[in-house]
Design an enzyme around this catalytic site. Sequence first.
Site: not given
Length: 232
Positions: A170, A201
């Site tokens: 992420d 993400h």
Amino acid sequence: MSPTNTSIPALDGEGDIPAYVARPDADSSRAIIVIPEIFGVNAGIRQKCDDWAAEGYLAIAPDIFWRFAPGVELNPDVEAEFQKALGYFGQYDADLGVKDIEASVRWLRGQGTNRIGCVGFCLGGRLAYMAATRTDVDASVGYYGVMIDTMLNEAHAISNPLMLHIPTEDHFVDHAAQQKIHEALDPNPKVTLHDYPGLDHGFAATSGNRRDDEGAKLADGRTRAFFAGTLA
């Protein structure tokens, strides 16, 4: 399943929060609050509500930006709209946002539901964590929640089950932040953490460039099973 737009009373008489509601075909005592990303209640978030209604839950997605950008719908795959969303994120007051989740809980209880969960994505993932520490929602799920590592001092207040989906790559939540989350929450019997190696993400977006189909299906299956157990 019947989708509608409605509004719910904010706390403290502050106004009315626009919301998208998807009702199941039969009355249900179970409900899910779908907390949007920084892109508003767009088609992807409405689809998630529709999917929960198809599973038999009353589902609602409150407009988290209603105070300064009501009705905004943005596409994360359009760079100009992505940048606009980041600007809205900078304006957003999460302390007020979690009060809007509490307002959603109260509205749902007034609709006859007695078991309520919330599931949030990105900024909504942070709000799902905050709902677990600050509200009486029965169960919470956060997908790639941002800034949770800055709020771990609230973890002692988690009284109901919480699940977090953490993509290891992420680019908004780095490895150091992920480590802090694991160190603080792994020992907590109320919390379940799932890592997704190599994913970034937004991997569970309904559609678009960010979606990883295999990862999304795995995470969503875990979420369905989590709510089936905790909201029974």
